[in-house]
Design an enzyme around this catalytic site. Structure first.
Site, PDB file in Angstrom:
ATOM      1  CG  HIS A  61      89.870  39.191  97.095  1.00 24.02           C
ATOM      2  ND1 HIS A  61      91.110  39.734  96.793  1.00 24.02           N
ATOM      3  CD2 HIS A  61      89.875  37.945  96.571  1.00 24.02           C
ATOM      4  CE1 HIS A  61      91.819  38.835  96.131  1.00 24.02           C
ATOM      5  NE2 HIS A  61      91.101  37.732  95.966  1.00 24.02           N
ATOM      6  CB  THR A 106      90.469  33.592  95.229  1.00 22.67           C
ATOM      7  OG1 THR A 106      91.410  34.655  95.277  1.00 22.67           O
ATOM      8  CG2 THR A 106      90.095  33.329  93.774  1.00 22.67           C
ATOM      9  CG  ASP A 110      95.017  37.671  93.818  1.00 23.55           C
ATOM     10  OD1 ASP A 110      94.537  38.131  94.868  1.00 23.55           O
ATOM     11  OD2 ASP A 110      95.633  36.587  93.780  1.00 23.55           O
ATOM     12  CG  HIS A 127      98.789  37.448  96.761  1.00 26.77           C
ATOM     13  ND1 HIS A 127      98.375  37.379  98.068  1.00 26.77           N
ATOM     14  CD2 HIS A 127      97.711  37.128  96.003  1.00 26.77           C
ATOM     15  CE1 HIS A 127      97.104  37.029  98.100  1.00 26.77           C
ATOM     16  NE2 HIS A 127      96.680  36.870  96.858  1.00 26.77           N
ATOM     17  CG  HIS A 174      93.070  38.658  99.254  1.00 26.46           C
ATOM     18  ND1 HIS A 174      92.259  37.555  99.183  1.00 26.46           N
ATOM     19  CD2 HIS A 174      94.084  38.426  98.389  1.00 26.46           C
ATOM     20  CE1 HIS A 174      92.752  36.717  98.295  1.00 26.46           C
ATOM     21  NE2 HIS A 174      93.866  37.209  97.798  1.00 26.46           N
ATOM     22  CG  ASP A 186      91.739  36.724  91.821  1.00 29.69           C
ATOM     23  OD1 ASP A 186      91.956  37.285  92.917  1.00 29.69           O
ATOM     24  OD2 ASP A 186      91.427  35.525  91.724  1.00 29.69           O
TER      25      ASP A 186
HETATM   26 ZN   LIG Z   1      91.225  36.495  94.501  1.00 31.77          ZN
END
Ligand SMILES: [Zn+2]
Length: 507
Positions: free
Chosen positions: A330, A163, A282, A286, A443, A126
């Site tokens: 992503h 996601t 991911d 963040h 994202h 991710d």
């Molecule tokens: Zn994601």
């Protein structure tokens, strides 16, 4: 799955053309320097004889001609020997990045040696932004790249680059407007019900995901997490032992080991298609943005998991038989508190209260109550944003969904609210000003931004070794998997020719 996460028409995909004759091109390219070298050799020898040729001495002239002929013959012979003996290794030098791998010398898929059917492991890391693989040594990912096929400049997510929409686009080959997961959270405009990331009611999940297609074709699927896998659809009923219920605290090692253990089953019970999902990087992206050392460590850890998988497959003697497709959903971009736009700042033009807003950022989605004209709201918002009086206003543009650029494929669903805002890269929308200072990563932006790209690596009998292909949208992956498994897929937004262009033909 990811603290946030990310969307179009059945006929309008425009897959990037894939060069199918790259080997020939590479050889042509190799030839040019050699031709140039020979030419310069000839030129040198003739120019060195030039001053002498002006002489009227005939015997000397004849000797010279003879010497020149002999030297040219010798040079040609050496050149022939040199280039003919060099040609096999020159193939591997054309893929310098793939150091240890030979270039594909055949255009046919390599036969299976131990397994009796193709097996596909689809892995998602991710938020693995394209380029993270260069942050730190990633020997295992590099091995897959060197011996497989890679999207050279990354995998393009669908819009919105979140996601849930993206994982389900990878699984169905459909843009979010068609598979129904248009955001990480949204409302059913008819019932008013709210979709949330753990929702498994089949009514939300449209289209036909790979695990359903696989079972429909009489094969077996096993899912170790992936948005949508717990939803019962058609013949797929999330079977015990072959469909793990999402739990982010399961160590990554356990997930890899579980997938490996499937290969210890009797051969007719080994799943033909498997998913494997990792929340990182991911999660760190963040928290700290795309450029923090925490990302580097997370990327290293993902690489170790790939190494664990490769090792386990090698121990079983099946690494070269199994197809591994590694992707991310992503990318990630660093955000900071100077790049904010506050909806309350639009009050002189129009009041956009919090309860009209389905999601603020990076996907601004607004559903005004009945009685308000969406086009009037859009006009007033854009008036304010472009007035020069709203802080950072020029970095947000608001659209009626039907007026969004068609490349986003984000209008053909009534789950998409009527008003959508597009933000410039790295900007965020907030309702109101606050004293909170925050920097991190995000994202969900326009999928045209390079920072939103992720990775695509295909490794296995039908992927050429050391091949680079142009970037493509992740809706193409569904057809790749069905082609490899040789099963019939459902209609989707991917192009019918993509798999043939990317994969080696049947052995
Ligand atoms: Zn994601």
């Amino acid at each position: 799955m990811g603290s946030d996460s990310l969307p179009s028409t059945l006929t309008s995909t425009k897959p990037t053309p894939i060069p199918t004759n790259e080997l020939d091109e590479e050889h042509d390219h190799d030839d040019s320097p050699s031709t140039a070298a020979l030419l310069s050799f000839n030129t040198d020898s003739s120019s060195s004889s030039e001053p002498l040729s002006t002489s009227n001495n005939k015997p000397l002239f004849i000797v010279l001609i003879l010497v020149t002929c002999i030297s040219l013959s010798v040079a040609s012979a050496f050149a022939y020997l040199f280039f003919s003996s060099r040609s096999p290794s020159s193939s591997s030098t054309t893929t310098a990045s793939s150091a240890t791998s030979p270039l594909p010398s055949v255009s046919h898929a390599r036969p299976l040696t131990k397994l009796n059917r193709p097996k596909v492991i689809l892995i998602s890391s991710d938020g693995f932004r394209f380029g993270y693989q260069f942050k730190t040594p990633t020997p295992n990912i590099a091995r897959l790249i060197a011996n497989g096929t890679e999207a050279e400049t990354g995998l393009i997510p669908v819009f919105p680059s979140l996601t849930f929409p993206n994982h389900y686009s990878i699984a169905t080959g459909l843009y979010p407007a068609y598979h129904g997961i248009v955001n990480n959270h949204f409302l059913d405009p008819h019932s008013g019900d709210a979709f949330y990331m753990g929702a498994i009611d089949p009514k939300w999940w449209l289209g036909e995901p790979l695990w359903e297609t696989v079972v429909k074709n009489g094969l077996n699927a096993a899912t170790y997490f992936w948005p949508g896998t717990q939803v019962h659809k058609g013949p797929w009923n999330c079977p015990l032992n072959f469909c793990r219920h999402y739990n982010s605290s399961v160590p990554f090692e356990d997930r890899v080991d579980a997938v490996l253990s499937y290969f210890d089953l009797p051969s007719d019970e080994i799943p033909d298609f498997m998913t494997l999902y990792f929340e990182d990087p991911d999660h760190q992206g963040h928290k700290v943005g795309a450029d923090d050392p925490q990302i580097t460590e997370a990327v290293s850890r993902i690489d170790r998991m790939i190494g664990r998988l490769i090792f386990g497959l090698e121990q079983r003697g099946i690494f070269d038989d199994v197809t591994i497709i590694m992707v991310g959903d992503h990318g990630m971009v660093t955000t900071c508190d100077k790049k904010l736009i506050f909806l309350d700042d639009l009050a002189p033009w129009i009041n956009v209260p919090d309860n009209w807003v389905i999601s603020h950022t990076p996907l601004l989605a607004i559903m005004p109550p009945s009685g308000y004209s969406p086009s009037d709201v859009v006009a007033k918002m854009n008036q304010g944003l472009s007035s020069g009086k709203v802080e950072n206003g020029r970095y947000l543009k608001v659209y009626l969904k039907e007026d969004l650029p068609s490349r986003l494929h984000y209008s053909a669903s009534d789950r998409i609210p009527p008003i959508i805002g597009l933000l410039e890269e790295g900007f965020k929308v907030k309702q109101k000003r606050s004293k909170n200072k925050e920097c991190g990563g995000s994202h969900g932006y326009d999928n045209e931004f390079f920072s939103m790209r992720s990775i695509f690596i295909g490794h296995g009998p039908q992927f050429a070794r050391g091949r680079k292909i142009p970037s493509f949208e992740n809706v193409q992956i569904y057809n790749l998997v069905t082609f490899i498994l040789n099963i019939k897929g459902a209609p989707n937004n991917g192009s019918a020719s993509f798999a043939k262009d990317v994969l080696l033909s049947a052995a």
